[in-house]
Design a protein around this motif. Structure first.
Motif, short mmCIF file in Angstrom:
data_model
loop_
_atom_site.label_atom_id
_atom_site.label_comp_id
_atom_site.label_asym_id
_atom_site.label_seq_id
_atom_site.Cartn_x
_atom_site.Cartn_y
_atom_site.Cartn_z
N ASN A 282 0.87 -1.17 0.00
CA ASN A 282 0.00 0.00 0.00
C ASN A 282 0.90 1.22 0.00
O ASN A 282 1.58 1.52 1.00
CB ASN A 282 -0.92 0.00 1.22
CG ASN A 282 -1.93 1.12 1.18
OD1 ASN A 282 -1.61 2.27 0.88
ND2 ASN A 282 -3.16 0.79 1.51
N ILE A 283 0.92 1.95 -1.11
CA ILE A 283 1.85 3.07 -1.24
C ILE A 283 1.46 4.21 -0.31
O ILE A 283 2.33 4.81 0.35
CB ILE A 283 1.88 3.56 -2.70
CG1 ILE A 283 2.40 2.44 -3.62
CG2 ILE A 283 2.75 4.81 -2.83
CD1 ILE A 283 2.35 2.79 -5.09
N ASP A 284 0.19 4.54 -0.24
CA ASP A 284 -0.23 5.70 0.57
C ASP A 284 0.08 5.51 2.04
O ASP A 284 0.50 6.46 2.73
CB ASP A 284 -1.74 5.93 0.38
CG ASP A 284 -2.07 6.38 -1.03
OD1 ASP A 284 -1.20 7.04 -1.66
OD2 ASP A 284 -3.16 6.07 -1.53
N ALA A 285 -0.11 4.28 2.53
CA ALA A 285 0.16 4.02 3.96
C ALA A 285 1.57 3.51 4.20
O ALA A 285 1.97 3.32 5.35
CB ALA A 285 -0.84 3.00 4.50
N GLN A 286 2.35 3.30 3.12
CA GLN A 286 3.70 2.72 3.21
C GLN A 286 3.68 1.44 4.05
O GLN A 286 4.33 1.33 5.10
CB GLN A 286 4.70 3.71 3.79
CG GLN A 286 4.96 4.90 2.88
CD GLN A 286 4.34 6.17 3.41
OE1 GLN A 286 4.67 6.59 4.51
NE2 GLN A 286 3.49 6.80 2.63
N VAL A 287 2.94 0.45 3.52
CA VAL A 287 2.81 -0.83 4.20
C VAL A 287 3.15 -1.94 3.21
O VAL A 287 2.77 -1.88 2.03
CB VAL A 287 1.36 -1.04 4.73
CG1 VAL A 287 1.19 -2.45 5.27
CG2 VAL A 287 1.05 -0.01 5.80
N CYS A 288 3.87 -2.93 3.70
CA CYS A 288 4.22 -4.10 2.89
C CYS A 288 4.18 -5.33 3.79
O CYS A 288 4.47 -5.22 5.00
CB CYS A 288 5.60 -3.94 2.26
SG CYS A 288 6.13 -5.33 1.24
N ASN A 289 3.81 -6.48 3.25
CA ASN A 289 3.74 -7.67 4.10
C ASN A 289 4.99 -8.54 4.01
O ASN A 289 4.96 -9.71 4.37
CB ASN A 289 2.50 -8.50 3.74
CG ASN A 289 2.56 -9.09 2.34
OD1 ASN A 289 3.38 -8.64 1.52
ND2 ASN A 289 1.72 -10.06 2.06
N CYS A 290 6.11 -7.96 3.53
CA CYS A 290 7.37 -8.72 3.50
C CYS A 290 7.96 -8.80 4.90
O CYS A 290 7.62 -8.01 5.79
CB CYS A 290 8.36 -8.09 2.53
SG CYS A 290 9.06 -6.53 3.09
N ASN A 291 8.86 -9.72 5.13
CA ASN A 291 9.47 -9.92 6.45
C ASN A 291 10.30 -8.73 6.88
O ASN A 291 10.35 -8.38 8.07
CB ASN A 291 10.33 -11.19 6.45
CG ASN A 291 9.51 -12.45 6.29
OD1 ASN A 291 8.33 -12.47 6.66
ND2 ASN A 291 10.11 -13.50 5.76
N ASP A 292 10.99 -8.09 5.91
CA ASP A 292 11.84 -6.95 6.25
C ASP A 292 11.00 -5.82 6.84
O ASP A 292 11.39 -5.21 7.84
CB ASP A 292 12.58 -6.48 4.99
CG ASP A 292 13.63 -5.44 5.33
OD1 ASP A 292 14.21 -5.52 6.42
OD2 ASP A 292 13.84 -4.53 4.50
N PHE A 293 9.85 -5.54 6.23
CA PHE A 293 9.00 -4.48 6.75
C PHE A 293 8.43 -4.88 8.11
O PHE A 293 8.43 -4.08 9.07
CB PHE A 293 7.86 -4.17 5.78
CG PHE A 293 6.90 -3.13 6.29
CD1 PHE A 293 7.20 -1.78 6.18
CD2 PHE A 293 5.70 -3.50 6.90
CE1 PHE A 293 6.32 -0.81 6.67
CE2 PHE A 293 4.83 -2.54 7.38
CZ PHE A 293 5.14 -1.20 7.27
N GLN A 294 7.93 -6.12 8.21
CA GLN A 294 7.28 -6.55 9.45
C GLN A 294 8.26 -6.57 10.62
O GLN A 294 7.90 -6.19 11.75
CB GLN A 294 6.68 -7.96 9.25
CG GLN A 294 5.65 -8.04 8.13
CD GLN A 294 4.39 -7.25 8.44
OE1 GLN A 294 4.03 -7.09 9.60
NE2 GLN A 294 3.71 -6.77 7.42
N ASP A 295 9.51 -7.00 10.37
CA ASP A 295 10.45 -7.23 11.47
C ASP A 295 11.39 -6.04 11.74
O ASP A 295 11.91 -5.91 12.85
CB ASP A 295 11.30 -8.46 11.19
CG ASP A 295 10.47 -9.72 11.05
OD1 ASP A 295 9.34 -9.74 11.58
OD2 ASP A 295 10.94 -10.68 10.39
N VAL A 296 11.63 -5.18 10.73
CA VAL A 296 12.70 -4.19 10.87
C VAL A 296 12.20 -2.76 10.79
O VAL A 296 12.58 -1.91 11.61
CB VAL A 296 13.78 -4.43 9.78
CG1 VAL A 296 14.90 -3.40 9.92
CG2 VAL A 296 14.33 -5.84 9.87
N THR A 297 11.36 -2.41 9.83
CA THR A 297 11.08 -1.00 9.54
C THR A 297 9.68 -0.52 9.92
O THR A 297 9.41 0.68 9.87
CB THR A 297 11.30 -0.74 8.04
OG1 THR A 297 10.33 -1.47 7.28
CG2 THR A 297 12.70 -1.16 7.61
#
Length: 415
Positions: A282-297
């Motif tokens: 989701n570009i507007d909310a800057q959300v991604c379901n990858c592990n890097d996003f979930q665990d790090v950023t």
């Protein structure tokens, strides 16, 4: 009376002798005639018969000779009861199709040039003509299963293409639809015995290639293990260096905010492309379901560059979704920043020159934005702290010295 009886007796005796002589003469004539009619023997009692030796070996090949020769020591005895019989065996002539490959014997036609430029091993080859009048070549290499074929393609300006044909599976291996495929298949089938025999002669070549391939595979495996060990060592070093920098980054480096522009068309296209190529973004909310996003950023606030995983970064930066910043240095850094952004440090020198040092979570090199040597604007260079060296030319030597002192003050003097 006695005298006439004697005469009669003598006459009878003479007649008997004459008749006996006549019978004897007739018998001799008949015997002579029979001897003249009898066939005369052409061989002596110890004559030899040798069969001819047909020359039917394949030139320069190691195929077995096709000639059949009788033993020179076998004598045939001739007598009244036994006469030599003529041999009933017929000499068979083999018309071999394939020739040993010798590039020096090739001509100057387009097909000859194609054979000469063929980049695989050729042991034997045959040049034939299709019903359409086009030339082709069938080549035997080191394989005991595949033959290779050079034939013209279907292009408007036809050129020779290579195709493989499996003699075991009776199928084509690669390339587009082969012109004259049916005729080529029939030729291969009709000459299968010769093809198989020639393939057998290349057993030593196959063994050499197999050994060379095994040696190459072993070498590649050793090099792969060495590369993996080196990469693991490098990753360990990076983790150690980054871990040591963490207190400095947390104390002196900050995030950097950004805004999205109002180009709705670009946003819609980027969102669709991201959903096809990446994770659920989701570009507007800057959300991604990858592990890097979930665990790090994910714990960073929206519109902080540190929040972006690599998927969000590529989606926004490559689709020109950023809104320009009013500050010249801020905008330069934002446009040239890389993925996995960890933090940025701004500072100025005594002459009011402005600088920015950018750190990344997965790299030990630091990007440095500094004023140009002359004129307005900025340049991006790169500094390797551990090696105390610049990895890219940028700014004047005075500016580089200013940045170097600041880096060593931040992270310690690492000589």
């Amino acid at each position: 009376m006695p005298q006439s009886l004697s005469v009669i007796t003598l006459a009878v005796a003479v007649l008997c002798l004459a008749y006996a002589f006549i019978l004897y003469s007739q018998r001799r004539k008949k015997a002579a005639a029979k001897r003249e009619e009898a066939p005369k023997p052409k061989l002596t009692s110890t004559s030899r018969v040798e069969s001819s030796k047909p020359k039917c070996t394949l030139a320069s090949s190691s195929l077995s000779s096709c000639s059949s020769v009788l033993n020179d020591n076998s004598a045939v005895k001739t007598s009244k009861e036994s006469r030599p019989r003529p041999s009933e065996s017929k000499v068979t002539t083999y018309n071999y199709k394939f020739k040993p490959f010798n590039p020096d014997l090739l001509g100057s036609t387009f097909l000859d040039d194609a054979i000469r430029e063929y980049n695989h091993y050729i042991a034997f080859y045959y040049i034939g003509t299709l019903d359409s009048g086009r030339k082709y070549s069938i080549m035997i290499g080191s394989s005991d299963e595949w033959v290779n074929i050079l034939t013209l393609n279907r292009a408007s300006v036809a050129t020779y293409e290579s195709h493989g044909f499996s003699i075991l599976e009776k199928r084509w291996s690669y390339g587009n639809k082969v012109l004259g495929a049916r005729q080529l298949r029939k030729f291969i089938s009709d000459n299968m015995e010769e093809i198989v025999a020639l393939m057998k002669t290349q057993a030593s070549v196959r063994d050499e290639k197999r050994l060379a391939r095994e040696a190459e595979d072993a070498k590649f495996e050793r090099e792969q293990i060495m590369r993996e060990q080196q990469e693991e060592t490098r990753r360990t070093q990076i983790k150690t260096i980054i871990s040591g920098r963490k207190p400095v980054i947390q104390q002196y480096f900050t995030g950097m905010t950004f805004e999205l522009n109002k180009n709705k068309r670009n946003h819609s296209r980027a969102q669709q492309q991201a959903e096809q190529d990446y994770f659920n973004i989701n570009i507007d909310a800057q959300v991604c379901n990858c592990n890097d996003f979930q665990d790090v950023t994910s714990h960073y606030e929206p519109f902080d560059v540190r929040r972006l995983c690599s998927h969000l970064y590529y989606t926004i930066w490559r689709n020109n979704l950023l809104k320009s910043k009013t500050d010249c240095l801020d905008d330069f850094v934002l446009q040239n920043i890389r993925r996995d952004f960890w933090g940025i440090y701004f500072f100025s020198d005594d002459d009011n020159g402005r600088f920015a040092i950018i750190a990344y979570r997965d790299r030990i090199e630091l990007d440095v934005a500094m004023p140009k040597h002359s004129g307005e604007g900025y340049v991006m260079s790169r500094w390797k702290l551990e090696g105390r060296e610049w990895l890219g030319a940028g700014g004047s030597k005075r500016f580089q010295q200013t940045v170097r002192i600041k880096l060593e003050n931040l992270f310690g003097d690492r000589k």
